[in-house]
Structure formats: structure tokens, C-alpha cells
Design a protein around this motif. Structure first.
Motif, short mmCIF file in Angstrom:
data_model
loop_
_atom_site.label_atom_id
_atom_site.label_comp_id
_atom_site.label_asym_id
_atom_site.label_seq_id
_atom_site.Cartn_x
_atom_site.Cartn_y
_atom_site.Cartn_z
N VAL A 1 -17.50 -5.04 9.68
CA VAL A 1 -16.74 -6.07 8.88
C VAL A 1 -15.76 -5.37 8.19
CG1 VAL A 1 -17.40 -7.92 7.07
CG2 VAL A 1 -19.18 -7.25 8.85
N PRO A 2 -14.62 -5.74 8.23
CA PRO A 2 -13.43 -5.14 7.30
C PRO A 2 -13.55 -5.69 5.77
CG PRO A 2 -12.77 -6.55 9.27
CD PRO A 2 -14.10 -6.72 9.01
N ARG A 3 -13.02 -4.70 4.80
CA ARG A 3 -13.07 -4.98 3.31
C ARG A 3 -12.33 -6.43 3.19
NH1 ARG A 3 -10.22 0.24 1.90
NH2 ARG A 3 -11.43 0.71 4.04
N ASN A 4 -12.77 -6.88 2.32
CA ASN A 4 -11.99 -8.34 1.73
C ASN A 4 -12.46 -9.47 2.69
OD1 ASN A 4 -11.11 -7.73 -0.84
ND2 ASN A 4 -9.44 -6.35 0.23
N THR A 5 -13.41 -9.24 3.43
CA THR A 5 -13.76 -10.30 4.42
C THR A 5 -15.09 -11.32 4.00
OG1 THR A 5 -12.56 -9.06 6.14
CG2 THR A 5 -14.36 -10.99 6.98
N ASN A 6 -14.85 -12.33 3.70
CA ASN A 6 -16.14 -13.32 3.35
C ASN A 6 -16.84 -13.43 4.60
OD1 ASN A 6 -17.61 -14.37 1.18
ND2 ASN A 6 -16.41 -16.23 1.53
N HIS A 7 -18.28 -12.95 4.14
CA HIS A 7 -19.15 -13.26 5.36
C HIS A 7 -20.75 -13.38 4.66
CE1 HIS A 7 -19.33 -9.06 4.33
NE2 HIS A 7 -20.55 -8.83 4.94
N ARG A 8 -21.57 -13.88 5.68
CA ARG A 8 -22.86 -13.94 5.13
C ARG A 8 -23.70 -13.37 6.46
NH1 ARG A 8 -25.91 -19.62 4.66
NH2 ARG A 8 -25.11 -20.44 6.75
N LEU A 9 -24.68 -12.93 6.19
CA LEU A 9 -25.72 -12.38 7.36
C LEU A 9 -26.98 -13.45 7.46
CD1 LEU A 9 -25.84 -8.61 6.24
CD2 LEU A 9 -24.32 -9.72 7.86
N ILE A 10 -27.23 -13.67 8.71
CA ILE A 10 -28.36 -14.68 9.05
C ILE A 10 -29.28 -13.88 10.16
CG2 ILE A 10 -29.24 -16.83 9.75
CD1 ILE A 10 -26.52 -17.83 8.89
N ALA A 11 -30.58 -13.59 9.73
CA ALA A 11 -31.67 -13.03 10.66
C ALA A 11 -32.66 -14.10 10.89
CB ALA A 11 -31.91 -11.74 10.21
#
Length: 119
Positions: free
Chosen positions: A77-87
Motif C-alpha cells: 500500500v503506497p504512502r498517503n493512500t487512504n485505505h481500510r482492511l477487512i478480514a
């Protein structure tokens, strides 16, 4: 030099969303974590995140798309990339990030890192 058995290290804890340090090299931390459920939206301003899925399936959501990682898949995941993780089910990850990233307790570091042996 010491061999580290990741499967053995994963058996030493049960908490989700808690990174455990297993080794360090070149100013990088090698961590493992267990995940289940959702982690909030976030981004890292100064560092990329390296994920290797050891077990399960991880969905990483971005603002306009998502990616599903299966066992054996690697993603950065590149820096400054808004993201969330779902498991949806149990996920085990190997993470590599700069040592300066502050998201583990000192006690965790001492608990799971290989012990140095005297020569």
C-alpha cells in the motif's frame, strides 16, 4: 543469525489487530499480526505498507476500488493512500515497515523476538 519459525510465533498470541515484532533488518521491522473484522480508514504519510497474507483472505478497500489478497499474495500500500482492511475470517499477515513506525508495545517486542544467545 537465527532461524525464525513464523507458524510457531503465530501460536504465541490470540489477540486480533496487534502487531508482534519477530525480527529487524536494515532499519525495518518484520511483524506478524492476526486480523478479523474491520479496521478503520487510515493512511500513512511517510511509509509504504508491505503485506504478505500467510493465512486467509484480506480485502483492502481504497476510495475508488478494492483488492482481495489470498494466501501467498503480497501487496504494498503506497504512502498517503487512504485505505481500510477487512478480514471476514481469520487472517494472518507478515508486515514489513520502518522501525520508526510506532504500533507495538515494548512488552510485545520482548515476548516474541528471538532470544540472543551468548557465544
Amino acid at each position: 543469525m537465527e532461524k525464525i519459525n513464523i507458524s510457531e510465533k503465530l501460536r504465541t498470541f490470540d489477540k486480533y489487530w496487534q502487531s508482534k515484532l519477530v525480527s529487524e533488518f536494515n532499519s525495518q521491522s518484520v511483524k506478524i499480526t492476526k486480523m478479523k473484522g474491520e479496521f478503520e480508514w487510515h493512511q500513512h504519510e511517510t511509509e509504504d505498507e508491505f503485506y504478505l497474507v500467510l493465512k486467509g483472505q484480506l480485502n483492502i478497500e481504497f476510495q475508488k476500488e478494492s483488492i482481495i489478497l489470498e494466501e501467498g499474495d503480497l501487496f504494498i500500500v503506497p504512502r498517503n493512500t487512504n485505505h481500510r482492511l477487512i478480514a471476514a475470517q481469520d487472517v494472518h499477515l507478515l508486515i514489513i515497515e520502518p522501525k520508526s513506525t510506532l504500533n507495538i508495545d515494548k512488552a510485545d517486542k520482548e515476548e516474541i523476538m528471538p532470544r540472543k544467545t551468548k557465544s
